[in-house]
Design an enzyme around this catalytic site. Structure first.
Site, PDB file in Angstrom:
ATOM      1  N   ASP A  60       0.989  -1.069  -0.160  1.00  0.00           N
ATOM      2  CA  ASP A  60       0.089  -0.027  -0.081  1.00  0.00           C
ATOM      3  C   ASP A  60       1.004   1.265  -0.078  1.00  0.00           C
ATOM      4  O   ASP A  60       1.803   1.285   0.702  1.00  0.00           O
ATOM      5  CB  ASP A  60      -1.003   0.022   1.084  1.00  0.00           C
ATOM      6  CG  ASP A  60      -2.095   1.188   1.108  1.00  0.00           C
ATOM      7  OD1 ASP A  60      -1.673   2.123   0.843  1.00  0.00           O
ATOM      8  OD2 ASP A  60      -3.156   0.686   1.260  1.00  0.00           O
ATOM      9  N   GLN A  70     -12.061   5.208  10.802  1.00  0.00           N
ATOM     10  CA  GLN A  70     -13.484   4.853  11.007  1.00  0.00           C
ATOM     11  C   GLN A  70     -13.778   3.574  10.455  1.00  0.00           C
ATOM     12  O   GLN A  70     -14.597   2.874  10.982  1.00  0.00           O
ATOM     13  CB  GLN A  70     -14.416   6.037  10.303  1.00  0.00           C
ATOM     14  CG  GLN A  70     -15.789   5.542  10.180  1.00  0.00           C
ATOM     15  CD  GLN A  70     -16.092   5.062   8.698  1.00  0.00           C
ATOM     16  OE1 GLN A  70     -14.989   5.013   7.779  1.00  0.00           O
ATOM     17  NE2 GLN A  70     -16.916   4.906   8.362  1.00  0.00           N
ATOM     18  N   ASN A 129      -8.853   1.543  -6.691  1.00  0.00           N
ATOM     19  CA  ASN A 129      -9.328   2.210  -8.060  1.00  0.00           C
ATOM     20  C   ASN A 129      -9.040   1.068  -9.054  1.00  0.00           C
ATOM     21  O   ASN A 129      -8.540  -0.202  -8.845  1.00  0.00           O
ATOM     22  CB  ASN A 129      -8.223   3.301  -8.377  1.00  0.00           C
ATOM     23  CG  ASN A 129      -6.916   2.838  -8.558  1.00  0.00           C
ATOM     24  OD1 ASN A 129      -6.428   2.334  -9.608  1.00  0.00           O
ATOM     25  ND2 ASN A 129      -6.101   2.646  -7.398  1.00  0.00           N
ATOM     26  N   CYS A 171     -11.692 -13.933 -15.524  1.00  0.00           N
ATOM     27  CA  CYS A 171     -10.838 -13.085 -14.608  1.00  0.00           C
ATOM     28  C   CYS A 171     -11.646 -11.887 -14.394  1.00  0.00           C
ATOM     29  O   CYS A 171     -12.662 -11.687 -14.676  1.00  0.00           O
ATOM     30  CB  CYS A 171      -9.696 -12.542 -15.614  1.00  0.00           C
ATOM     31  SG  CYS A 171      -9.816 -11.673 -16.892  1.00  0.00           S
ATOM     32  N   CYS A 174     -12.988  -9.849 -17.259  1.00  0.00           N
ATOM     33  CA  CYS A 174     -14.090 -10.598 -17.750  1.00  0.00           C
ATOM     34  C   CYS A 174     -15.496  -9.748 -17.136  1.00  0.00           C
ATOM     35  O   CYS A 174     -16.552  -9.587 -17.671  1.00  0.00           O
ATOM     36  CB  CYS A 174     -14.387 -11.917 -17.624  1.00  0.00           C
ATOM     37  SG  CYS A 174     -13.005 -12.814 -18.519  1.00  0.00           S
ATOM     38  N   CYS A 188     -14.635   6.345  -1.413  1.00  0.00           N
ATOM     39  CA  CYS A 188     -15.430   6.398   0.093  1.00  0.00           C
ATOM     40  C   CYS A 188     -15.534   8.071   0.447  1.00  0.00           C
ATOM     41  O   CYS A 188     -16.557   8.224   1.275  1.00  0.00           O
ATOM     42  CB  CYS A 188     -14.610   5.662   1.031  1.00  0.00           C
ATOM     43  SG  CYS A 188     -14.663   3.785   0.773  1.00  0.00           S
ATOM     44  N   CYS A 247     -11.762 -11.474 -24.197  1.00  0.00           N
ATOM     45  CA  CYS A 247     -11.240 -10.580 -23.016  1.00  0.00           C
ATOM     46  C   CYS A 247      -9.733 -10.450 -23.196  1.00  0.00           C
ATOM     47  O   CYS A 247      -9.086 -11.500 -23.350  1.00  0.00           O
ATOM     48  CB  CYS A 247     -11.493 -11.166 -21.631  1.00  0.00           C
ATOM     49  SG  CYS A 247     -10.438 -10.599 -20.187  1.00  0.00           S
TER      50      CYS A 247
END
Length: 274
Positions: A60, A70, A129, A171, A174, A188, A247
């Site tokens: 991350d 929260q 995202n 996947c 798809c 959020c 795909c």
């Protein structure tokens, strides 16, 4: 074999016929990569660490903000301003020092995702995202690594199991198509989210991860199945995602796929997953 102290720690797993000693050994030998350490990644990490997963890769590139507390239960007020990956590893070291953890604070995209998934037995995606999600999905397909994708918004959550490297299984691309390759999606902050929805969705994703890693002892891995969680009803329902022959992520693969990953029970016979 598990050391005596590990046998005691995971005794409540071992007495379950669907896991047992053999299943716990599988969990101890598993390598799971978690993308995103926010609302989804927090309960995923909590429960996979508690399950005794032997090796974790945590990525991350964000820092902890006060508004995260929260729903992102990995963190406390003292973590605000610090990198999420570093804070997550600090929590993990205090919870179970026997788990081997690797962290990264880089952004996941088409360039970095292949390295992130390499060597993993399972990837869990809790990023925020579509560009990152599609990059991770494409990398999983190319490497022959199964993917659990989890997302939340407002009072809803979803968890899908994807194995696009298998001939008859879809996947993530798809499911959502190519239109979401751009990094423009609701957040959020824009729409809001009930903190407990993150807990429910992430915990369910962790349970599905255990299912995949010990399969077929807990039943089929449910590839191509998307579970929809409704916090207002409350209710849960499931739908089947079909493989898209056109795909660009998995439609042109030559099967059977050759993978360097260990054989998970549910991956050995895809016909059982229809």
């Amino acid at each position: 074999m598990l050391a005596p102290d590990r046998l005691d720690r995971f005794a409540r797993h071992i007495v379950l016929p669907q896991i047992g000693g053999a299943g716990q050994v599988l969990l101890a030998g598993a390598h799971v990569a978690i993308a995103g350490l926010g609302g989804i990644g927090s309960p995923v990490l909590h429960y996979l660490a508690a399950a005794g997963i032997g090796r974790l890769t945590l990525v991350d590139n964000g820092a902890v903000e006060a508004s995260n507390l929260q729903r992102q239960t990995l963190y406390t007020e003292r973590d605000v301003g610090h990198g999420k990956a570093v804070a997550a590893r600090r929590w993990l070291a205090g919870f179970d020092s026997a788990i081997n953890a690797e962290i990264g604070d880089y952004r996941l995209d088409q360039v970095t995702a292949p390295g992130f998934v390499a060597g993993a037995d399972l990837v869990i995606d809790g990023t925020d995202n579509f560009a990152a999600r599609l990059a991770i999905s494409d990398a999983c397909v190319a490497a022959g690594v199964p993917l659990l994708s989890a997302a939340i918004g407002r009072f809803q959550g979803q968890v899908g199991a994807f194995a696009g490297h298998l001939a008859n299984e879809p996947c993530y691309r798809c499911f959502v198509g190519d239109a979401f390759d751009a990094e423009d999606c609701d957040t959020c902050a824009d729409d809001g989210v009930l903190g407990a929805m993150a807990g429910w969705t992430g915990s369910f994703a962790a349970m599905q991860a255990v299912r995949v890693l010990v399969a077929p002892q807990m039943g089929e891995a449910q590839w191509g199945r998307l579970h929809l969680l409704d916090g207002l009803a409350p209710a849960m329902r499931a739908m089947r995602i079909s493989k898209d022959s056109a795909c660009k992520g998995c439609g042109n693969l030559v099967y059977p796929h050759t993978s360097s990953q260990r054989k998970l029970g549910s991956l050995s016979d895809p016909a059982d997953n229809a």
